[in-house]
Design a protein around this motif. Structure first.
Motif, short mmCIF file in Angstrom:
data_model
loop_
_atom_site.label_atom_id
_atom_site.label_comp_id
_atom_site.label_asym_id
_atom_site.label_seq_id
_atom_site.Cartn_x
_atom_site.Cartn_y
_atom_site.Cartn_z
N ASP A 1 17.05 75.62 31.82
CA ASP A 1 16.07 75.12 30.86
C ASP A 1 15.18 74.06 31.48
O ASP A 1 13.97 73.99 31.21
N GLY A 2 15.75 73.22 32.35
CA GLY A 2 14.96 72.20 33.03
C GLY A 2 13.92 72.82 33.95
O GLY A 2 12.76 72.38 34.01
N ALA A 3 14.31 73.87 34.67
CA ALA A 3 13.38 74.55 35.56
C ALA A 3 12.28 75.25 34.77
O ALA A 3 11.10 75.26 35.18
N LYS A 4 12.67 75.82 33.66
CA LYS A 4 11.68 76.51 32.80
C LYS A 4 10.65 75.53 32.26
O LYS A 4 9.44 75.81 32.26
N ALA A 5 11.11 74.36 31.80
CA ALA A 5 10.19 73.35 31.26
C ALA A 5 9.24 72.85 32.33
O ALA A 5 8.04 72.64 32.10
N GLY A 6 9.75 72.66 33.56
CA GLY A 6 8.90 72.21 34.64
C GLY A 6 7.85 73.24 35.00
O GLY A 6 6.68 72.90 35.27
N TYR A 7 8.23 74.50 34.98
CA TYR A 7 7.29 75.58 35.27
C TYR A 7 6.19 75.65 34.19
O TYR A 7 4.99 75.77 34.52
N GLN A 8 6.56 75.57 32.94
CA GLN A 8 5.58 75.66 31.85
C GLN A 8 4.60 74.49 31.89
O GLN A 8 3.40 74.67 31.64
N ALA A 9 5.08 73.28 32.22
CA ALA A 9 4.19 72.13 32.32
C ALA A 9 3.21 72.28 33.47
O ALA A 9 2.02 71.98 33.35
N GLN B 1 1.54 72.46 42.95
CA GLN B 1 2.65 72.09 42.06
C GLN B 1 3.05 73.26 41.17
O GLN B 1 4.24 73.51 40.93
N TYR B 2 2.04 73.99 40.72
CA TYR B 2 2.31 75.16 39.88
C TYR B 2 3.05 76.24 40.67
O TYR B 2 4.03 76.83 40.18
N ASP B 3 2.61 76.50 41.91
CA ASP B 3 3.25 77.53 42.73
C ASP B 3 4.72 77.18 43.00
O ASP B 3 5.60 78.04 42.92
N ASN B 4 4.99 75.92 43.32
CA ASN B 4 6.36 75.49 43.57
C ASN B 4 7.21 75.62 42.32
O ASN B 4 8.38 76.07 42.39
N ALA B 5 6.65 75.22 41.17
CA ALA B 5 7.40 75.29 39.92
C ALA B 5 7.72 76.73 39.56
O ALA B 5 8.80 77.04 39.05
N LYS B 6 6.80 77.64 39.84
CA LYS B 6 7.01 79.06 39.54
C LYS B 6 8.12 79.64 40.43
O LYS B 6 9.00 80.39 39.96
N LYS B 7 8.11 79.28 41.73
CA LYS B 7 9.15 79.77 42.63
C LYS B 7 10.53 79.26 42.21
O LYS B 7 11.52 80.01 42.21
N THR B 8 10.57 78.00 41.84
CA THR B 8 11.84 77.42 41.40
C THR B 8 12.34 78.11 40.15
O THR B 8 13.54 78.43 40.03
#
Length: 359
Positions: A151-159, A125-132
């Motif tokens: 901002d939505g993508a950034k928040a998902g990556y940080q979580a 999940q972290y790897d996918n969020a980072k790519k996005t």
């Protein structure tokens, strides 16, 4: 005429007899008084002689140069200079334990490994969020997406990153400092849940120990940080340890009315460990290199008995500072004098004594 003469003669005879009786009584009284005086005098002489002859058993000590300290007694249980519980932030199964009680470990060394439950899933999940997020940064720079989408993508990556780091952090538990494992509460394959026990292991730094104590309000004005403390440990009755008062609370506890203090104790050979019972004396006043005798030598009216040639001699001493163990002698006793420290109650000047012990 004859009758009158006879009457006078009888009267004179009676008067003479009465005077004779009174004289005899006075003589008897005088004899009794003299006898009592002689008996009393002999009794006093006998008492004095007996007091001189009967050897009273005593314990003595030698007046010598020493230190006199005024102290405040404290006690408590020892803690490490640093003291922490090693535990994960979340429930899990213990896969491996790398340390046991008594082991010395270094900072950063792995102590516990938890089973990596959900680690692969969370990492994916972290790897996918980072790519996005990386893609969204490029699209935002080209103006292809809105700021809100970015901002939505950034928040998902940080979580996702926080979740992944938390699992990693709680999979391998390392030593936050170099120290000794003082307790172990679980075995491998046990399930750990926060709140059930404080931790899997307890790690302490014991190069220096800490003793948390409380002082009464009457002692507070005598105290200041940096005062020397002499510490005794029940487990080591033949040794003493040196410490100092490193912290003193500026205010009293509202419930107990006491002041909290923290004492730091040197532990160069690591003899001491957490949980040992300790008692200490905080030295707040001290006189060095003065003439001293044991405190038990001093009787009321500053009386001290000195032993010479098997006889006790009463002396009046001028004393200075006193503590529970010793008193400072200003005058009346000389260095090297043998003073009576036990058996001196009831002792009188000139009595013969027998030394049973030297302290």
């Amino acid at each position: 005429m004859k009758w009158h003469s006879l009457t006078i003669s009888l009267a004179r005879g009676k008067s003479f007899s009465q005077r004779k009786v009174r004289m005899n009584r006075r003589i008897k009284v005088a004899i009794i008084v003299v006898t009592l005086a002689l008996v009393t005098g002999c009794g006093k002489k006998t008492e004095k002689a007996n007091a001189t002859r009967i050897a009273m058993p005593v314990t003595v000590s030698i007046a010598k140069i020493g230190d006199v300290k005024k102290t405040i007694a404290v006690s408590g249980r020892l803690e490490g200079e640093k003291d922490v519980y090693i535990a994960p932030e979340m429930p899990g199964t213990i896969a491996k334990l790398y340390a046991r009680e008594g082991d010395r470990v270094k900072k950063g060394e792995t102590l516990v490994e938890m089973k990596p439950e959900n680690l692969e899933q969370v990492k994916a999940q972290y790897d996918n969020a980072k790519k996005t997020f990386d893609r969204m940064k490029s699209l935002l720079a080209d103006g292809a997406i809105s700021q809100q989408q970015y901002d939505g993508a950034k928040a998902g990556y940080q979580a996702a990153k926080a979740a992944y780091e938390q699992i990693k952090r709680n999979t391998k538990l390392t030593a936050p400092f170099s120290g000794i494992v003082v307790s172990r509460y679980f075995d491998e394959n046990d399930m750990f849940a926060p709140g059930y026990k404080p931790g899997i292991l307890r790690l302490a730094k014991i190069d220096k120990m800490r003793l948390t104590v409380r002082f009464g309000e009457m002692d507070f004005p005598k105290l200041q940080e940096g005062l020397k403390v002499i510490v005794s440990i029940d487990a080591y009755p033949d040794s003493t340890f040196t410490g100092k008062l490193i912290r003193l609370s500026p205010g009293a506890d509202p419930l107990s009315g006491t002041f909290t203090g923290e004492i730091e104790i040197d532990n160069p050979h690591n003899l001491l460990t957490t949980g040992l019972y300790a008692s200490g004396k905080v030295i707040y006043q001290e006189e060095d290199s003065v003439l001293t005798v044991p405190a038990s030598a001093l009787l009321p009216d500053s009386t001290i008995f000195i032993l010479k040639d098997g006889t006790a001699h009463e002396h009046k001493a001028k004393v200075g500072m006193t503590d529970t163990d010793a008193i400072e002698i200003l005058s009346g006793i000389q260095q090297g004098d043998t003073v009576v420290v036990d058996g001196n109650i009831g002792l009188r000047d000139g009595m013969t004594v027998k030394v049973e012990a030297v302290r």
